[in-house]
Design a protein around this motif. Structure first.
Motif, PDB file in Angstrom:
ATOM      1  N   LEU A   1       0.814  -1.213   0.000  1.00  0.00           N
ATOM      2  CA  LEU A   1       0.000   0.000   0.000  1.00  0.00           C
ATOM      3  C   LEU A   1       0.849   1.265   0.000  1.00  0.00           C
ATOM      4  O   LEU A   1       0.437   2.300  -0.535  1.00  0.00           O
ATOM      5  CB  LEU A   1      -0.933  -0.006   1.215  1.00  0.00           C
ATOM      6  CG  LEU A   1      -2.016  -1.078   1.232  1.00  0.00           C
ATOM      7  CD1 LEU A   1      -2.682  -1.121   2.606  1.00  0.00           C
ATOM      8  CD2 LEU A   1      -3.060  -0.845   0.153  1.00  0.00           C
ATOM      9  N   ARG A   2       2.031   1.187   0.586  1.00  0.00           N
ATOM     10  CA  ARG A   2       2.926   2.352   0.624  1.00  0.00           C
ATOM     11  C   ARG A   2       3.761   2.484  -0.648  1.00  0.00           C
ATOM     12  O   ARG A   2       4.521   3.445  -0.784  1.00  0.00           O
ATOM     13  CB  ARG A   2       3.853   2.242   1.833  1.00  0.00           C
ATOM     14  CG  ARG A   2       3.131   2.362   3.170  1.00  0.00           C
ATOM     15  CD  ARG A   2       4.088   2.147   4.332  1.00  0.00           C
ATOM     16  NE  ARG A   2       3.411   2.277   5.622  1.00  0.00           N
ATOM     17  CZ  ARG A   2       3.988   2.059   6.802  1.00  0.00           C
ATOM     18  NH1 ARG A   2       5.273   1.701   6.855  1.00  0.00           N
ATOM     19  NH2 ARG A   2       3.300   2.191   7.920  1.00  0.00           N
ATOM     20  N   GLY A   3       3.650   1.517  -1.559  1.00  0.00           N
ATOM     21  CA  GLY A   3       4.428   1.571  -2.789  1.00  0.00           C
ATOM     22  C   GLY A   3       5.908   1.353  -2.552  1.00  0.00           C
ATOM     23  O   GLY A   3       6.750   1.988  -3.203  1.00  0.00           O
ATOM     24  N   GLU A   4       6.249   0.418  -1.667  1.00  0.00           N
ATOM     25  CA  GLU A   4       7.645   0.181  -1.307  1.00  0.00           C
ATOM     26  C   GLU A   4       8.111  -1.238  -1.597  1.00  0.00           C
ATOM     27  O   GLU A   4       9.148  -1.667  -1.095  1.00  0.00           O
ATOM     28  CB  GLU A   4       7.850   0.502   0.179  1.00  0.00           C
ATOM     29  CG  GLU A   4       7.605   1.965   0.522  1.00  0.00           C
ATOM     30  CD  GLU A   4       7.784   2.257   2.006  1.00  0.00           C
ATOM     31  OE1 GLU A   4       7.847   1.295   2.798  1.00  0.00           O
ATOM     32  OE2 GLU A   4       7.867   3.445   2.358  1.00  0.00           O
ATOM     33  N   ARG A   5       7.377  -1.972  -2.413  1.00  0.00           N
ATOM     34  CA  ARG A   5       7.773  -3.356  -2.674  1.00  0.00           C
ATOM     35  C   ARG A   5       9.081  -3.433  -3.473  1.00  0.00           C
ATOM     36  O   ARG A   5       9.911  -4.310  -3.241  1.00  0.00           O
ATOM     37  CB  ARG A   5       6.667  -4.103  -3.416  1.00  0.00           C
ATOM     38  CG  ARG A   5       5.390  -4.263  -2.606  1.00  0.00           C
ATOM     39  CD  ARG A   5       4.531  -5.406  -3.111  1.00  0.00           C
ATOM     40  NE  ARG A   5       5.188  -6.686  -2.894  1.00  0.00           N
ATOM     41  CZ  ARG A   5       5.206  -7.338  -1.726  1.00  0.00           C
ATOM     42  NH1 ARG A   5       4.622  -6.819  -0.663  1.00  0.00           N
ATOM     43  NH2 ARG A   5       5.811  -8.503  -1.613  1.00  0.00           N
ATOM     44  N   SER A   6       9.262  -2.549  -4.424  1.00  0.00           N
ATOM     45  CA  SER A   6      10.491  -2.566  -5.222  1.00  0.00           C
ATOM     46  C   SER A   6      11.716  -2.392  -4.341  1.00  0.00           C
ATOM     47  O   SER A   6      12.757  -3.017  -4.560  1.00  0.00           O
ATOM     48  CB  SER A   6      10.450  -1.476  -6.292  1.00  0.00           C
ATOM     49  OG  SER A   6       9.405  -1.692  -7.212  1.00  0.00           O
TER      50      SER A   6
END
Length: 776
Positions: free
Chosen positions: A74-79
């Motif tokens: 959800l925070r856009g931090e998977r990469s």
């Protein structure tokens, strides 16, 4: 602000909590968590703050790693943590981590959640829901602080750098993403334009759309007083949601004495019960196939602009930055329009496309579920739905103690009349820009094609309650992801906008078998005793494992077997296959010898013999809208493709030395536990879905979707009687004693007898109780 140390009090039975109004407790939290068989938590508090705190704490005990991973998403931090090319943890429509990150950062950057939180209810969240969310976050964080990342019991995330405290914003984003699950969130790659990565050899990416992916579905019945032996209402809930990840159900009871007492299935990371019951009302949902978004074709006017009513309108530009594992930043520019995000696919020099999502700014669903949980009657449940109008993509089926059965598609559907759809589509040539995207493609160059508005709608642009399909009856309503048309065959529903779905269309096998199961029970023709439903016959009916396509084709298949020994194309001898299918009883039980062979034969039916050949229908009698419950039927045994399919299936088994009597118990499993059942296409009620085709070892990949939280509840004047089973069990932690205990129960056809009242809970010999406190 940091929480003070928690106090945990162990007891055989927690002290009673006096009834109190739902008011804040001066920033303090207190809740009692009782756990009964299979670890099922029953959480009691004096206010919503404490209830959320207890729920967040209990959930973290069982499933912290799943939610922690999803918060990274959800925070856009998977990469940053897992690499940009790896597949995301979205269980419904996984994409690359980079596509996931760009999408979720764009949602956060849009400010939609912030704007909704600034609005009063019903458009914004109620005070009660805000306090539940805040308490849930505090409870989760308290468990994490007490335990420590390095000491988490789940090895999946123990000691991982990406595990940390969560925020209320994370939870609001999760609720928004749930509401967008079948719309915007399913088109991350189309919105971002980020293609799947090449394989390690540098070749083209694997075609993931061609592989089976978990898909939400469901069966649901609401049985009225004329259908039940006891004269009260009954509900069958059988949602078919993913068996992995954030869209799993968690079984829980939430109680504020005198205010709220609800039990059922709650999706991970949400503080409310989505499918459940209280003492007087029970409800469930199925995924609606109504349209929940449209696509607008934009006539480009040069640069990043498009025409509306002859005037150029600039597109908005949103800059998104994603941090990569080496600390560098990947920058992306997304375009927006008055309708919604401009898709990065399907663009030409003349046109582009925008996605208009009815759930783009919907946080109301959680409040609607909370209000439904407080309802004392079916009328109050319906009033809750009229007040919030937040159901994102599901039908509702419900009943109460009086025995009225109720169905409605109250999901958010774009207000596009049939006439408008025809008029606007005619001026917007070209197919949908996304393969498989089933939605109206409307002309975005004229404001005459904007969504309309109903006076009784809470928000503009969607159909209001007065236009929604609904039906109330004394016998039953049922749905298995078919359209509203055949909710009850005695009263077909018609006359609603086509945006809610077509009428007069093929029901498909799973909805047909469900309606037939009801009809046989009401007539007593199913061998389960006198007509009418009891709780026990409801359980037996839904776990019968019937395979409708086999029932409809069996006689013709055996006739084919008597005249056909091999296919001239393959030379495969089918006599042994015919003998196996002739002996099979048509039930996909664990020991159903013939069930897997039938599946392999049936899935080959209709396949072209060679590339370029047309797909053929195997049905001998085609669908007739005048006879929707009995057509199509029979097997077209004079078609060479049917004989070829049988020969090919037999040859696959023989070539790989797989016994033709291979059973579901031998071929399909979850966490090494054999799973009964068969597939959607075969016409199986409590379906299963695996991660791919049958292997040469006679095994399917692990089951990843199917019946998830099954609930059979009977509402009586003396209180509810309920049986449940959580098919994948309560905890995703492989080290937990509740990781597969209910899965084993499901495998052997068992159910859990629910404990709802304080006396029932206290009588459990496995009862464990803790009281948790905290202060903000």
């Amino acid at each position: 602000m940091k929480l003070r140390p928690i106090v945990i009090v162990l007891a055989l039975l927690a002290p009673a909590v006096a009834a109190a109004p739902a008011t804040a407790a001066g920033g303090s939290y207190s809740a009692t968590i009782r756990r009964t068989e299979y670890g099922i938590p029953h959480i009691t508090a004096k206010d919503y703050d404490g209830l959320g705190f207890g729920y967040g704490y209990a959930f973290a005990q069982d499933n912290l790693c799943t939610l922690a991973s999803w918060v990274v998403t959800l925070r856009g931090e998977r990469s940053r943590y897992f690499g940009p090319k790896a597949e995301s943890d979205d269980p419904v429509r996984p994409v690359s981590n980079l596509a996931s990150d760009v999408y979720h950062k764009s949602v956060a950057g849009s400010g939609v959640v912030r704007r909704l939180l600034a609005r009063p209810a019903p458009v914004g969240p109620s005070d009660e829901l805000r306090r539940l969310v805040d308490g849930y976050v505090a409870g989760y964080n308290r468990y994490l602080e007490d335990t420590g990342v390095a000491n988490l019991p789940d090895p999946t995330c123990r000691g991982r750098a990406w595990v940390g405290p969560i925020t209320a914003t994370d939870m609001w984003n999760n609720l928004l993403d749930l509401d967008r699950m079948t719309s915007s969130s399913s088109f991350k790659d189309a919105i971002t334009g980020i293609a799947e990565p090449e394989d390690e050899a540098g070749g083209p990416p694997e075609d993931k759309r061609a592989q089976p992916k978990p898909a939400a579905g469901s069966n649901a019945w609401a049985l009225g007083r004329q259908a039940t032996r006891g004269g009260g209402g009954m509900v069958l809930a059988d949602p078919h949601f993913p068996w992995q990840g954030i869209r799993r159900f968690y079984q829980v009871q939430l109680t504020i004495p005198g205010v709220l007492d609800v039990s059922g299935g709650s999706l991970y990371g949400t503080p409310v019960v989505q499918i459940g019951h209280n003492a007087k009302v029970a409800w469930t949902h199925t995924v609606s196939h109504a349209q929940h978004f449209t696509v607008y074709r934009l006539e480009l006017a040069g640069g990043h602009s498009y025409l509306v009513d002859g005037r150029a309108e600039p597109m908005g530009e949103q800059e998104v930055e994603v941090t990569l594992p080496d600390g560098t930043v990947s920058g992306h520019t997304l375009l927006t329009s008055r309708y919604g995000p401009v898709l990065a696919v399907g663009q030409t020099d003349e046109a582009a496309y925008a996605l208009a999502d009815a759930n783009a700014a919907n946080l109301r669903a959680a409040d609607e579920w909370l209000a439904m949980a407080r309802a004392d009657s079916l009328d109050e449940l319906r009033a809750a739905q009229r007040t919030y109008q937040g159901m994102p993509f599901v039908h509702t089926l419900a009943t109460d103690v009086s025995g009225t059965a109720y169905f409605a598609d109250t999901s958010l559907v774009p207000h596009v009349s049939d006439a408008q759809a025809k008029r606007c589509a005619a001026s917007s040539p070209g197919p949908s820009p996304v393969p498989g995207l089933d939605a109206y493609v409307l002309d975005g160059s004229t404001s005459a094609c904007l969504w309309g508005r109903d006076g009784d709608a809470v928000v503009p642009g969607v159909f209001g309650p007065g236009n929604q399909p609904r039906l109330a009856r004394a016998d039953y309503v049922a749905n298995s992801n078919n359209t509203y048309w055949m909710t009850n065959p005695a009263k077909p529903l018609t006359g609603y906008p086509k945006a809610y779905g077509e009428t007069g269309t093929d029901l498909e096998p799973r909805p047909r078998v469900g309606l037939d199961m009801i009809a046989q029970r009401l007539s007593g023709a199913d061998g389960l005793g006198a007509p009418g439903f009891t709780l026990e016959t409801l359980q037996a009916t839904v776990r019968g494992k019937r395979n409708l396509t086999f029932e409809l084709m069996r006689d013709d298949l055996l006739r084919l077997c008597r005249t056909h020994r091999s296919s001239s194309g393959s030379g495969a001898d089918v006599r042994d296959a015919c003998r196996t299918l002739g002996k099979w009883d048509g039930r996909a039980t664990l020991d159903g010898a013939g069930a897997v062979l039938w599946r392999e034969f049936f899935t080959r039916l209709g396949r072209p013999a060679k590339p370029g050949d047309p797909v053929f229908s195997p049905w001998r009698v085609p669908f007739d809208p005048a006879r929707p419950l009995t057509t199509p039927r029979g097997l077209k045994i004079d078609d060479p493709g049917v004989r070829q399919a049988l020969a090919d299936a037999a040859l696959f088994f023989r070539s790989n030395r797989i016994p033709l009597t291979l059973t579901p118990g031998q071929a399909q499993s979850y966490s090494s536990i054999p799973i009964p059942g068969c597939t959607e296409g075969e016409g199986c009620f409590d379906r299963v879905r695996t991660g791919g085709p049958l292997g040469t070892d006679g095994r399917y990949p692990e089951v990843n979707t199917g019946s998830s939280f099954m609930m059979a509840v009977e509402l009586t004047e003396d209180g509810p009687r309920t049986r449940t089973v959580l098919t994948y069990s309560l905890s995703a932690n492989p080290a937990s004693p509740h990781h597969t205990d209910q899965t084993a129960l499901f495998s052997r056809g068992g159910w859990v007898t629910e404990r709802f009242t304080p006396a029932e809970i206290a009588a459990d010999p496995h009862l464990g109780t803790v009281t948790v406190h905290g202060r903000s």
